[in-house]
Design a protein around this motif. Structure first.
Motif, short mmCIF file in Angstrom:
data_model
loop_
_atom_site.label_atom_id
_atom_site.label_comp_id
_atom_site.label_asym_id
_atom_site.label_seq_id
_atom_site.Cartn_x
_atom_site.Cartn_y
_atom_site.Cartn_z
N UNK A 1 36.01 70.40 -24.28
CA UNK A 1 38.10 69.33 -24.44
C UNK A 1 39.38 69.92 -24.54
N UNK A 2 39.72 69.59 -24.62
CA UNK A 2 41.25 70.95 -25.07
C UNK A 2 41.57 71.51 -26.04
N UNK A 3 41.89 72.63 -26.39
CA UNK A 3 41.73 73.23 -28.13
C UNK A 3 42.79 71.98 -29.04
N UNK A 4 43.36 71.83 -28.73
CA UNK A 4 44.91 70.96 -29.16
C UNK A 4 44.48 69.66 -29.46
N UNK B 1 47.55 85.82 -40.56
CA UNK B 1 46.26 85.57 -39.41
C UNK B 1 44.75 86.11 -39.93
N UNK C 1 44.89 82.01 -26.14
CA UNK C 1 45.85 81.04 -26.32
C UNK C 1 46.74 81.43 -27.92
N UNK D 1 52.43 74.24 -25.57
CA UNK D 1 53.10 74.02 -26.86
C UNK D 1 53.11 75.55 -27.67
N UNK D 2 53.08 76.86 -26.75
CA UNK D 2 53.28 77.53 -27.28
C UNK D 2 54.19 78.61 -26.71
N UNK E 1 39.48 89.72 -33.17
CA UNK E 1 39.78 90.03 -34.82
C UNK E 1 40.29 91.78 -34.20
N UNK F 1 35.42 70.83 -29.51
CA UNK F 1 36.58 71.60 -30.28
C UNK F 1 37.26 70.34 -31.41
N UNK G 1 35.14 88.45 -25.69
CA UNK G 1 34.31 88.39 -26.36
C UNK G 1 33.26 89.98 -27.24
N UNK H 1 48.15 71.54 -19.64
CA UNK H 1 47.94 70.92 -20.70
C UNK H 1 46.77 70.84 -21.56
N UNK H 2 45.90 70.69 -20.88
CA UNK H 2 44.20 70.83 -20.95
C UNK H 2 44.06 72.51 -22.06
N UNK H 3 44.42 73.51 -21.46
CA UNK H 3 44.57 74.66 -22.67
C UNK H 3 45.80 74.72 -23.40
N UNK H 4 46.44 73.71 -23.94
CA UNK H 4 47.34 73.46 -24.45
C UNK H 4 48.36 74.68 -24.46
N UNK I 1 40.88 79.48 -23.07
CA UNK I 1 39.77 79.73 -24.73
C UNK I 1 40.83 79.50 -25.83
N UNK I 2 40.66 79.20 -26.33
CA UNK I 2 41.63 78.77 -27.80
C UNK I 2 41.53 80.58 -28.48
N UNK J 1 46.69 79.68 -47.97
CA UNK J 1 47.76 79.91 -47.21
C UNK J 1 49.47 79.19 -48.13
#
Lengths: 321, 321
Positions: free
Chosen positions: B85-88, A266, A154, A184-185, A125, B117, A117, A178-181, A150-151, B284
């Motif tokens: 909460x989860x970002x996802x 993006x 991730x 999925x990546x 950025x 989020x 940050x 799972x919380x941080x997602x 954090x989003x 997009x």
């Protein structure tokens, strides 16, 4: 030193030139656009690997072990270590990476820390631009290490050519991940600290959560799970092999090119949004925004109607000028 | 039920109408603008208190104790509990607030949880609007409880009329608080769990970190430090007193009006930025963005030059249409 000279020196692998270029792109300097324009034709040769995971899984140790492995293979390696930091200070907490000191004197390794940050929204950025500098400077592999909390962290790791997700036994990682997602990546999963109790259970749980036992479409990538003890270098070769396998697979299936296009899109979007945000921010000293705010507080205007006027002020819609 | 009817029922204190309105403003429904326009002339009567602090300091218990105190004084109270909460997933982790169950059947209390989020950037965008609903619905006091761990959470609490920062002894809170930047936003500080060892030390450390021993300009607000045991309701009256004192001080010194104008200005800015971001997002599916991304990957274009084209596409600059 002017920009073309800096870029030339960075191409020759001079660490100070690389450092200076990253500072220029991080700091939104006046030369930023010139730097980016100069780098554009030079970038694209590096293979970008994202590493992420919860605190304590051994990300820095794993990064360090990967650096050693790639160095043994004669590759030039860039490391971008993304540290969470105070939203107010904007500085990286860890400063220079002590655990990276093994590689500090190796001219084939460039290591850079970056705060998540800073001003202008920080990382989201600046990270792609720092990657671009390392790429243009001739790194063969760029390891982008982020804390998967954090989003934006991730996102950064998830937008690499190959994303490696680290876990460790006995940390309730399943739920954490799972919380941080981060489930999925991942293209490659690593259970580090595999000499500890519970490593097999963690790998099994992960296998279950990823649905690796289930049938997949024939062309789908099936993320491998590799066990390592990064502190002793155990399993690192297998990790490199898994990363290379994913790279070959993505090249073959066209997903590498697709991912790079998505990443570029993006990146452009982020820059465009930042620019529009700045234009709106420029209105802070403007009487228009104060008047709108006063009318909202007085109940004469709702914030949506006010936003219409602000957007029109930025885009020139419905105005004379 | 149409929007005017919903607003009328919310004004009468019907919880389901309030809930429906918050869902409409949270969900960016087609009626969003109509709802906001209808609420604008009705809002402004509520006193908004932000509560924040690290996990485990007793925020929910303190909120619950404050609700009881304000209810004893005959005030209608709204609670907006902001959960990370989860970002996802986008869903609030805690769901309904179990610790708030004391007040669940009290028609003078409206409690709402909100995820930090969601889509469209979540909280930063929707929290001010949910506050506006509770305000228009006739709440005298709105308590906005956020976990002081992320920039957006800190922002929300910090933009209240009065911001209360909670700490607890023995959690290394000094450092935690400094990290989250919450030392810069408190108007009132509360050391909760004051029956535990170290409460005095925490208060002393806080006093030192806030520089409360130092000389201040005569007109400056000096944040008080209140010790509480919220679970037993101890110190709650003193907290209410400190909050009321800050409110009276801000009204007298014009800072309340100033803060509300700033809050309204930030709200408008956020909506405007979100709208411009959506317009960019709308591109997009557009061939323009794909072509730009391809040219970047090919090294023909740098992302800054590409962003110029994207911004022009959104604002109509330098284009025919």
């Amino acid at each position: 030193m002017d920009v073309p000279e800096l870029v030339e020196q960075a191409r020759q692998g001079r660490p100070r030139a690389v450092a200076r270029l990253i500072s220029l792109v991080e700091g939104a300097s006046p030369q930023l656009r010139e730097v980016m324009a100069a780098l554009a034709p030079l970038a694209g040769g590096a293979y970008v690997v994202g590493l992420t995971g919860s605190p304590g899984v051994g990300k820095s140790t794993s990064t360090s072990a990967l650096v050693s492995a790639y160095r043994r293979a004669g590759k030039r390696v860039g490391v971008l270590a993304v540290d969470p930091s105070s939203p107010f200070s904007g500085g990286a907490l860890l400063g220079d990476r002590v655990r990276m000191s093994d590689h500090a004197s190796d001219p084939g390794v460039y290591i850079r820390s970056m705060a998540t940050r800073g001003h202008l929204g920080g990382l989201a950025w600046a990270a792609p631009q720092a990657i671009r500098v390392l790429d243009a400077a001739g790194c063969d592999v760029i390891l982008v290490e982020t804390v998967g909390v954090g989003q934006s962290e991730v996102d950064i790791a998830g937008q690499a050519d190959t994303t490696m997700v680290l876990l460790a036994p006995g940390m309730g990682d399943g739920i954490q991940a799972a919380k941080a997602g981060i489930l999925e990546i991942g293209d490659v999963y690593v259970v580090n600290k595999a000499d500890r109790d519970g490593a097999d259970a963690t790998a099994r749980e992960l296998n279950h959560m990823l649905g690796l036992g289930e049938a997949r479409a024939p062309g789908d990538w099936r993320p491998p799970i590799v066990k390592t003890v990064a502190a002793r270098g155990q399993g690192t070769d297998e990790v490199v092999e898994a990363l290379e396998k994913h790279r070959a697979w993505s090249e073959e299936h066209g997903t590498l090119a697709e991912r790079r296009r998505t990443r570029a899109a993006r990146e452009v979007e982020t820059i465009a949004v930042t620019r529009l945000r700045e234009r709106i921010g420029d209105l802070r000293g403007d009487r228009r925004l104060s008047v709108l705010a006063e009318r909202i507080v007085a109940g004469e205007l709702d914030p949506y109607a006010a936003a219409d006027e602000l957007v029109a002020g930025v885009t020139g819609e419905g105005t004379e000028g």
